[in-house]
Write an enzyme that holds these catalytic residues in place. Sequence first.
Site, short mmCIF file in Angstrom:
data_model
loop_
_atom_site.label_atom_id
_atom_site.label_comp_id
_atom_site.label_asym_id
_atom_site.label_seq_id
_atom_site.Cartn_x
_atom_site.Cartn_y
_atom_site.Cartn_z
N CYS A 162 0.83 -1.20 0.00
CA CYS A 162 0.00 0.00 0.00
C CYS A 162 0.87 1.25 0.00
O CYS A 162 1.76 1.39 0.84
CB CYS A 162 -0.92 0.01 1.22
SG CYS A 162 -1.99 1.46 1.29
N HIS A 198 1.72 -7.39 -6.68
CA HIS A 198 1.07 -6.37 -7.50
C HIS A 198 2.11 -5.94 -8.53
O HIS A 198 3.14 -5.37 -8.18
CB HIS A 198 0.65 -5.19 -6.63
CG HIS A 198 -0.16 -4.16 -7.37
ND1 HIS A 198 -1.05 -3.33 -6.73
CD2 HIS A 198 -0.21 -3.81 -8.67
CE1 HIS A 198 -1.62 -2.52 -7.63
NE2 HIS A 198 -1.10 -2.79 -8.81
N ASN A 209 -1.35 -9.76 -9.04
CA ASN A 209 -2.37 -8.76 -8.80
C ASN A 209 -2.06 -7.54 -9.66
O ASN A 209 -0.91 -7.24 -9.94
CB ASN A 209 -2.40 -8.39 -7.31
CG ASN A 209 -3.32 -7.24 -6.98
OD1 ASN A 209 -2.93 -6.29 -6.32
ND2 ASN A 209 -4.55 -7.30 -7.44
N GLY A 249 -4.48 -4.95 -12.58
CA GLY A 249 -4.95 -4.82 -13.94
C GLY A 249 -5.81 -5.94 -14.47
O GLY A 249 -6.25 -5.89 -15.62
#
Length: 333
Positions: A98, A169, A209, A211
């Site tokens: 994050c 991600h 992760n 898209g």
Amino acid sequence: MKNNAQKSARLSVAPMMEWTDRHCRYMHRLMSRETLLYTEMVTSPALVRGGALHLLRFDPLEHPVAVQLGGSDPIELGQAAKICADAGYAEVNLNCGCPSDRVQSGAFGAVLMKSPELVADCVSAMREAVDVPVTVKCRIGVDDQVPRDILPDFLEKIQAAGCERVTIHARMAWLQGVSPKENRDIPPLDYDLVFEMKQAFPDLHISLNGGVQDLDTAVELLERGLDGVMIGRSAYHTPSDILLAADQRVYHAVSPVKTPHDIVHEMLPYIEAHLAEGGRVNQITRHMLGLFAGRPGARQWRRHLSENAHKPGAGTEIILAALDQIPQTTEGA
């Protein structure tokens, strides 16, 4: 009864602040029995120092469900992980992805990509505290890091510390000059790097992760050799397209595919129970707005719920009235 989180991790719904609360997860579980679900991020200080155990509330039907923790103090994360495991979660996940300012100020989230040794210490402490899997969600790098240089070292260290499963991600996180929202779209995706990491770490369960907007893409990525795919915003905004056929297409279940109408009717007893506890109907219906996305009547469904669910005394009758806006021809769509 808990299901196997490792098996379910072939497809997961990303932890998303303000979105994947217990009401959202309950609905998602009605849509897919197998998909792994995640909580919103919960910080270790909130649990250990603040005693905010209400943040861990969930319905047993949500299993398999994992909790995501935010923090950077190994001792405190170990204590928080134990609290989560004792609460019944099937997995504890550490947030290393994050990019928000609030998370950075707490020295956790994506900024932890710069401190792989600290992350390894956190994972080790969490592993020692619990019997359930400890996993990590990360980026491919942050700021001026070179992903191909730093990501293998990061994965090697967390795997050695006891992490058997990681979700990557597939974007950089830019911690300066780019908002958290922009961090979800502006840094380019690098799926090839994630596949390279899978080849380099064959014993590490790696999910991708970032898209992924439809179930077809998720299935394609799995068929290409990834262990799992995590879907975020699309699973929230168009849940029927992502989750209703997930059990059949990803886990090869033989059960019939439900319809959005089925989910609405199955949610009604849950909503009634929530109202009986003093809750408000819009706390749940806000997660149901996308149930008919892309289907006839979807706009009228959203409008009716948005205009009426917040009114004093609103109950399940407003949901049934909204359902009347949907042509029955969408049944089975």
